[in-house]
Design a protein around this motif. Structure first.
Motif, PDB file in Angstrom:
ATOM      1  N   GLY A  28     -18.374  24.241  27.629  1.00 16.92           N
ATOM      2  CA  GLY A  28     -17.448  24.596  28.698  1.00 16.92           C
ATOM      3  C   GLY A  28     -17.946  24.043  30.015  1.00 16.92           C
ATOM      4  N   TRP A  29     -17.577  24.691  31.097  1.00 18.52           N
ATOM      5  CA  TRP A  29     -17.974  24.266  32.435  1.00 18.52           C
ATOM      6  C   TRP A  29     -19.102  25.164  32.926  1.00 18.52           C
ATOM      7  N   HIS A  30     -20.217  24.555  33.308  1.00 16.77           N
ATOM      8  CA  HIS A  30     -21.366  25.276  33.847  1.00 16.77           C
ATOM      9  C   HIS A  30     -21.277  25.232  35.369  1.00 16.77           C
ATOM     10  N   VAL A  31     -21.015  26.387  35.970  1.00 16.76           N
ATOM     11  CA  VAL A  31     -20.868  26.497  37.418  1.00 16.76           C
ATOM     12  C   VAL A  31     -22.195  26.988  37.995  1.00 16.76           C
ATOM     13  N   SER A  32     -22.641  26.349  39.048  1.00 16.78           N
ATOM     14  CA  SER A  32     -23.951  26.658  39.625  1.00 16.78           C
ATOM     15  C   SER A  32     -24.071  28.092  40.127  1.00 16.78           C
ATOM     16  N   THR A  33     -22.966  28.745  40.384  1.00 14.79           N
ATOM     17  CA  THR A  33     -22.989  30.110  40.914  1.00 14.79           C
ATOM     18  C   THR A  33     -22.566  31.167  39.890  1.00 14.79           C
ATOM     19  N   TRP A  34     -22.447  30.765  38.623  1.00 15.64           N
ATOM     20  CA  TRP A  34     -22.000  31.719  37.595  1.00 15.64           C
ATOM     21  C   TRP A  34     -22.907  31.588  36.379  1.00 15.64           C
ATOM     22  N   PRO A  35     -23.288  32.710  35.736  1.00 21.92           N
ATOM     23  CA  PRO A  35     -24.330  32.667  34.699  1.00 21.92           C
ATOM     24  C   PRO A  35     -23.924  32.136  33.320  1.00 21.92           C
ATOM     25  N   VAL A  36     -22.651  32.098  33.016  1.00 22.12           N
ATOM     26  CA  VAL A  36     -22.230  31.659  31.677  1.00 22.12           C
ATOM     27  C   VAL A  36     -21.205  30.539  31.778  1.00 22.12           C
ATOM     28  N   PRO A  37     -21.086  29.703  30.736  1.00 20.82           N
ATOM     29  CA  PRO A  37     -20.065  28.643  30.761  1.00 20.82           C
ATOM     30  C   PRO A  37     -18.660  29.241  30.867  1.00 20.82           C
ATOM     31  N   LEU A  38     -17.794  28.500  31.532  1.00 23.68           N
ATOM     32  CA  LEU A  38     -16.427  28.957  31.774  1.00 23.68           C
ATOM     33  C   LEU A  38     -15.422  27.918  31.295  1.00 23.68           C
ATOM     34  N   SER A  39     -14.179  28.343  31.146  1.00 22.22           N
ATOM     35  CA  SER A  39     -13.090  27.413  30.869  1.00 22.22           C
ATOM     36  C   SER A  39     -12.815  26.602  32.141  1.00 22.22           C
ATOM     37  N   TYR A  40     -12.013  25.577  32.009  1.00 24.72           N
ATOM     38  CA  TYR A  40     -11.643  24.735  33.153  1.00 24.72           C
ATOM     39  C   TYR A  40     -11.061  25.570  34.291  1.00 24.72           C
ATOM     40  N   ASN A  41     -10.052  26.384  33.980  1.00 28.82           N
ATOM     41  CA  ASN A  41      -9.397  27.189  35.011  1.00 28.82           C
ATOM     42  C   ASN A  41     -10.334  28.228  35.612  1.00 28.82           C
ATOM     43  N   SER A  42     -11.166  28.836  34.784  1.00 28.36           N
ATOM     44  CA  SER A  42     -12.115  29.823  35.294  1.00 28.36           C
ATOM     45  C   SER A  42     -13.177  29.169  36.168  1.00 28.36           C
ATOM     46  N   ALA A  43     -13.556  27.944  35.857  1.00 30.75           N
ATOM     47  CA  ALA A  43     -14.514  27.222  36.693  1.00 30.75           C
ATOM     48  C   ALA A  43     -13.930  26.980  38.082  1.00 30.75           C
ATOM     49  N   ILE A  44     -12.656  26.639  38.145  1.00 30.77           N
ATOM     50  CA  ILE A  44     -12.002  26.460  39.444  1.00 30.77           C
ATOM     51  C   ILE A  44     -11.985  27.789  40.201  1.00 30.77           C
ATOM     52  N   THR A  45     -11.705  28.882  39.502  1.00 29.61           N
ATOM     53  CA  THR A  45     -11.743  30.199  40.134  1.00 29.61           C
ATOM     54  C   THR A  45     -13.143  30.503  40.661  1.00 29.61           C
ATOM     55  N   ALA A  46     -14.174  30.197  39.877  1.00 33.94           N
ATOM     56  CA  ALA A  46     -15.558  30.453  40.298  1.00 33.94           C
ATOM     57  C   ALA A  46     -15.925  29.627  41.539  1.00 33.94           C
ATOM     58  N   LEU A  47     -15.465  28.399  41.600  1.00 32.60           N
ATOM     59  CA  LEU A  47     -15.731  27.573  42.776  1.00 32.60           C
ATOM     60  C   LEU A  47     -14.994  28.117  43.999  1.00 32.60           C
ATOM     61  N   THR A  48     -13.769  28.555  43.806  1.00 27.25           N
ATOM     62  CA  THR A  48     -13.003  29.150  44.897  1.00 27.25           C
ATOM     63  C   THR A  48     -13.663  30.447  45.348  1.00 27.25           C
ATOM     64  N   LEU A  49     -14.161  31.216  44.401  1.00 24.03           N
ATOM     65  CA  LEU A  49     -14.895  32.442  44.709  1.00 24.03           C
ATOM     66  C   LEU A  49     -16.123  32.139  45.559  1.00 24.03           C
ATOM     67  N   ALA A  50     -16.877  31.112  45.211  1.00 20.98           N
ATOM     68  CA  ALA A  50     -18.071  30.748  45.974  1.00 20.98           C
ATOM     69  C   ALA A  50     -17.716  30.407  47.418  1.00 20.98           C
TER      70      ALA A  50
END
Length: 73
Positions: A28-50
């Motif tokens: 999946g997508w490994h986001v630098s600010t989130w501990p587990v891999p995410l789906s594409y859409n969730s990764a975008i949410t995590a980046l927006t959250l950051a």
């Protein structure tokens, strides 16, 4: 805020500095600010959250809601 998305990476910048990044892998997508891999859409949410966290702080209602969504989604 600038969100940049390519085939294998994503990043969000604020005032010229990178707030968070994401890299695609087979898991999946490994986001630098989130501990587990995410789906594409969730990764975008995590980046927006950051970005929102950097501009509005921990107690912002959107920050709280998006964290909850990512934790259970």
């Amino acid at each position: 805020m600038a969100l940049t998305i390519t085939e294998n990476t994503m990043s969000v910048t604020l005032d010229g500095r990178t707030i968070a990044t994401a890299t695609r892998s087979s898991a999946g997508w490994h986001v630098s600010t989130w501990p587990v891999p995410l789906s594409y859409n969730s990764a975008i949410t995590a980046l927006t959250l950051a970005e929102r966290l950097a501009t509005h702080g921990e107690n912002d209602p959107f920050v709280l809601a998006w964290r909850e969504e990512l934790a259970h989604g």
